[in-house]
Design an enzyme around this catalytic site. Structure first.
Site, PDB file in Angstrom:
ATOM      1  N   GLU A 179       0.833  -1.210   0.000  1.00  0.00           N
ATOM      2  CA  GLU A 179       0.000   0.000   0.000  1.00  0.00           C
ATOM      3  C   GLU A 179       0.868   1.260   0.000  1.00  0.00           C
ATOM      4  O   GLU A 179       0.758   2.125   0.861  1.00  0.00           O
ATOM      5  CB  GLU A 179      -0.971  -0.015   1.176  1.00  0.00           C
ATOM      6  CG  GLU A 179      -2.078  -1.030   1.025  1.00  0.00           C
ATOM      7  CD  GLU A 179      -2.878  -0.875  -0.288  1.00  0.00           C
ATOM      8  OE1 GLU A 179      -2.998   0.254  -0.782  1.00  0.00           O
ATOM      9  OE2 GLU A 179      -3.346  -1.897  -0.809  1.00  0.00           O
ATOM     10  N   ALA A 492      -3.967  15.514 -28.870  1.00  0.00           N
ATOM     11  CA  ALA A 492      -5.209  14.734 -28.799  1.00  0.00           C
ATOM     12  C   ALA A 492      -5.882  15.085 -27.483  1.00  0.00           C
ATOM     13  O   ALA A 492      -5.461  14.632 -26.421  1.00  0.00           O
ATOM     14  CB  ALA A 492      -4.919  13.242 -28.883  1.00  0.00           C
ATOM     15  N   TYR A 495      -9.451  12.611 -22.676  1.00  0.00           N
ATOM     16  CA  TYR A 495      -9.039  12.133 -21.362  1.00  0.00           C
ATOM     17  C   TYR A 495      -8.618  10.673 -21.417  1.00  0.00           C
ATOM     18  O   TYR A 495      -9.234   9.858 -22.089  1.00  0.00           O
ATOM     19  CB  TYR A 495     -10.179  12.300 -20.356  1.00  0.00           C
ATOM     20  CG  TYR A 495     -10.056  13.573 -19.576  1.00  0.00           C
ATOM     21  CD1 TYR A 495      -9.210  13.644 -18.477  1.00  0.00           C
ATOM     22  CD2 TYR A 495     -10.740  14.719 -19.961  1.00  0.00           C
ATOM     23  CE1 TYR A 495      -9.069  14.817 -17.768  1.00  0.00           C
ATOM     24  CE2 TYR A 495     -10.611  15.899 -19.263  1.00  0.00           C
ATOM     25  CZ  TYR A 495      -9.773  15.941 -18.163  1.00  0.00           C
ATOM     26  OH  TYR A 495      -9.621  17.110 -17.469  1.00  0.00           O
ATOM     27  N   LYS A 497      -5.762   9.555 -22.608  1.00  0.00           N
ATOM     28  CA  LYS A 497      -4.680   9.312 -23.567  1.00  0.00           C
ATOM     29  C   LYS A 497      -3.338   9.408 -22.844  1.00  0.00           C
ATOM     30  O   LYS A 497      -3.150  10.257 -21.981  1.00  0.00           O
ATOM     31  CB  LYS A 497      -4.722  10.349 -24.696  1.00  0.00           C
ATOM     32  CG  LYS A 497      -5.814  10.114 -25.727  1.00  0.00           C
ATOM     33  CD  LYS A 497      -5.385   9.076 -26.743  1.00  0.00           C
ATOM     34  CE  LYS A 497      -6.411   8.936 -27.860  1.00  0.00           C
ATOM     35  NZ  LYS A 497      -6.015   7.892 -28.823  1.00  0.00           N
ATOM     36  N   PRO A 498      -2.372   8.567 -23.199  1.00  0.00           N
ATOM     37  CA  PRO A 498      -1.032   8.712 -22.619  1.00  0.00           C
ATOM     38  C   PRO A 498      -0.454  10.083 -22.945  1.00  0.00           C
ATOM     39  O   PRO A 498      -0.854  10.717 -23.928  1.00  0.00           O
ATOM     40  CB  PRO A 498      -0.235   7.597 -23.305  1.00  0.00           C
ATOM     41  CG  PRO A 498      -1.256   6.610 -23.775  1.00  0.00           C
ATOM     42  CD  PRO A 498      -2.472   7.409 -24.107  1.00  0.00           C
TER      43      PRO A 498
END
EC number: 3.1.21.4
Length: 642
Positions: A179, A492, A495, A497-498
């Site tokens: 964690e 581009a 939302y 997208k790399p």
């Protein structure tokens, strides 16, 4: 009287007994060992008993145990068996490989609870481990809540990650972080937990760092930070049972022609819609046994975490660092029906939605719409540089924005932890299709900058926007300066997208036209710009700094950098989050996005490691010159002449 035959038999038996100590166990992979020796305790398992590795767990566990891979990151949702995988891998290192291990939990109390509720029952129920623990069940110096010392001499520590002292003195082969996103990003102002913890394995022949976590807030999440340091981001692709096309599972939304779908108010009707041919897939039909892990950055893939292949299918060496992402839809411990119920419950409460994104999808939570960032926040980050390129900077990138009457170029320097320094701003006026204008752009790209250590640096990589002008202009300059050094890019605004996607092959014009996920990049960069300023002499991961030079940075540039804001807009009947500049000038922001994309593609495609580069540069600058070596040999002051 003992017969000769009996004497021979006794001698043979004695020899066989003596040779037992010389027998070397057959090496097993992590998964082979776990399937043979590992058992799940009833106290902390839904299905106690012999362990059986799931298809998606095979690659992860074998990578964790692969000596050729130094760092493994796992971004995960709940209910994918991470804790059990981690315990099985730790047991493998202790019993099979005789490796010392150190496992960190976020706090001391969490570490004690983990030792009592997970580690001790595992030792009890795994015969191969219990055999190495003669002290089990009684008080002993080798049996404490922080250390288990086995009869083989191997030690296993479980400590809290909030105290800097817990990161000192231990020398181990394996360090794990459970964690990680719940750890403090700066442990008592001594550094990040992974930076401090990984120091403990530097002397090992086979160092291993394993980090796993459910993610939290985007931009400040520790597991996200760890994942961004790796060039390889792996997703688990499974074949559609109907058309055979591979895809990784996505939750999707109302507008997506793929993902989990169901009839309104009927969660039990849920199915998965294949993104390739619209096939209807029910959970019982999905066979994960033929799945494979594929890197979304490089195309590298593996089925088992042992053998790796390029996108073309050529066998390649295992990577030094690797990141996996897995979420609840793959888990046999829950159902897609339950995922839908969880989603519907989450929609009732913004906090519930955040929990769903983190714990079910295994994704970072993106803070939604906020007020426009005040440019004064950036003016407060102005610092005085001792040279054109500050001392901590080890890599230069640039972003070029194309306009009809000019080119604007901003040069950014990068230090370990992606600490960013604005180095230069150059505006080249003129028609973009005139050679005289382009020659001045050439000169800007090849400009040299004086580093604080006295050396000269050049720009390593450039992302040049083709929007607004004839793309052929940028293509020709890419070929002139090197198709890997100057990358044509197009934005581009979608939302997810790399930050940057580089094609594996050149386009018809002979260059690599890259796609920049501008929204993703802006999310990352705005989060960093909003952060409180820190002293310039204090290395701070993700900090953004500006020079005290009005020719390079002034209120004008600051206003351009914060020109955009995240707004909600209705599009096609659905509320969308969009970045909007409200018709304000934003060239400085665009150039920062492109310069950051140039950094990210350097990490993904060419395995750039800023920390390794910094260490190499430090060694280079501290290496004595021939003159200094000669002075040392002749007895100069302190070995050198002054």
């Amino acid at each position: 009287m003992i017969s000769d035959a009996q004497k021979a038999a006794n001698a043979a038996g004695a020899i066989a007994t003596g040779l037992l100590s010389l027998i070397i166990p057959v090496p097993l992979t992590t998964v082979q060992w776990a399937n043979k020796h590992y058992y799940l305790p009833k106290e902390s398992s839904y299905t106690p008993g012999r362990w059986e590795t799931l298809p998606f767990q095979v690659g992860i566990m074998n990578c964790m145990g692969n000596d050729l891979i130094r760092t493994v990151n796992l971004i995960k949702s709940a209910r994918v068996g991470y804790t059990k995988m981690l315990l099985g891998v730790e047991a493998y290192f202790i019993e099979h490989k005789s490796r010392n291990s150190l496992l960190f939990q976020p706090t001391d109390s969490a570490a004690e609870d983990f030792m009592k509720s997970h580690v001790e029952p595992t030792i009890r129920d795994v015969p191969a481990m219990l055999e190495l623990a003669p002290w089990f069940g009684r008080k002993h110096r080798d049996n404490t809540l922080t250390l288990k010392r086995f009869s083989s001499g191997v030690g296993f520590w479980c400590l809290g990650g909030a105290a800097a002292k817990n990161y000192r003195e231990k020398s181990v082969d394996v360090v794990c972080y459970d964690e990680l996103s719940s750890f403090e990003p700066d442990v008592e102002k001594e550094g990040s937990p992974t930076l401090l913890g990984d120091k403990r394995i530097e002397g090992s022949v086979w160092p291993k760092s394993i980090r796993g976590s459910t993610p939290k807030i985007k931009g400040s999440c520790q597991i996200e930070k760890a994942a961004n340091e790796s060039a390889h981001f792996m997703r688990f692709y499974v074949p559609c049972p109907h058309c055979g096309e591979e895809q990784y599972l996505k939750f999707g939304d109302d507008a997506s022609p793929f993902g989990l779908k169901w009839e309104k108010n009927k969660p039990e009707s849920v199915f998965y819609l294949c993104e390739h041919h619209g096939c209807v897939i029910h959970q019982s039909e999905l066979d994960q046994s033929n799945g494979r892990w594929i890197c979304e950055n490089t195309g590298m893939w593996t089925r088992d975490g042992l053998m790796f292949f390029s996108a073309r299918g050529d066998e390649i060496p295992p990577p030094r660092s690797i990141t996996f992402h897995i979420w609840t839809a793959y888990s046999p411990f829950t159902t897609w029906v339950q995922i839908v119920y969880d989603w519907l419950d989450a929609l009732k409460d913004p906090n519930g939605l955040k929990t769903f994104v983190n714990t079910t999808l295994g994704e970072t939570w993106e803070e939604a719409v906020g007020e426009k960032l005040d440019h004064q926040v950036l003016m407060d980050k102005v610092v005085r540089y001792t040279a054109a390129v500050p001392a901590r900077v080890v890599y230069l990138t640039a972003g070029i924005d194309s306009q009809r009457n000019r080119f604007e170029m901003y040069v950014w320097g990068w230090a370990p932890g992606e600490e960013a320094f604005l180095v230069d701003k150059i505006i080249i006026m003129g028609r973009p299709d005139e050679e005289e204008t382009l020659l001045r752009v050439d000169a800007a790209i090849n400009k040299k900058y004086r580093h604080a250590d006295g050396t000269e640096m050049t720009i390593s990589r450039v992302c040049w926007d083709i929007g607004g002008i004839d793309g052929e202009i940028v293509y020709q300059r890419s070929k002139k300066h090197g198709v890997f050094r100057v990358l044509p890019v197009k934005g581009a605004s979608v939302y997810g997208k790399p930050v940057i996607t580089m094609p594996k092959t050149r386009n018809q014009r002979g260059v690599y036209l890259c796609e920049v996920g501008t929204d993703t990049a802006k999310e990352i960069l705005y989060a960093r710009m909003k952060a409180d300023p820190t002293p310039v002499d204090e290395a701070t991961s993700y900090a953004i700094r500006f020079p005290d030079d009005p020719e390079i940075f002034s209120q004008t540039e600051a206003q351009q950098l914060v020109a955009e804001e995240l707004v909600e807009k209705w599009e096609k009947g659905k509320m969308r989050l969009l970045w909007d500049n409200k018709k304000r000038r934003n060239e400085a922001l665009d150039c920062l996005v492109y310069a950051y994309a140039a950094l990210r593609v350097s990490v993904q495609r060419w395995q750039l490691d800023l920390a390794v580069l910094a260490k190499s540069r430090e060694e280079e600058t501290t290496r004595p010159t021939l003159k200094e070596l000669a002075a040392k040999l002749s007895g100069g002051v302190n070995g050198y002449s002054r």
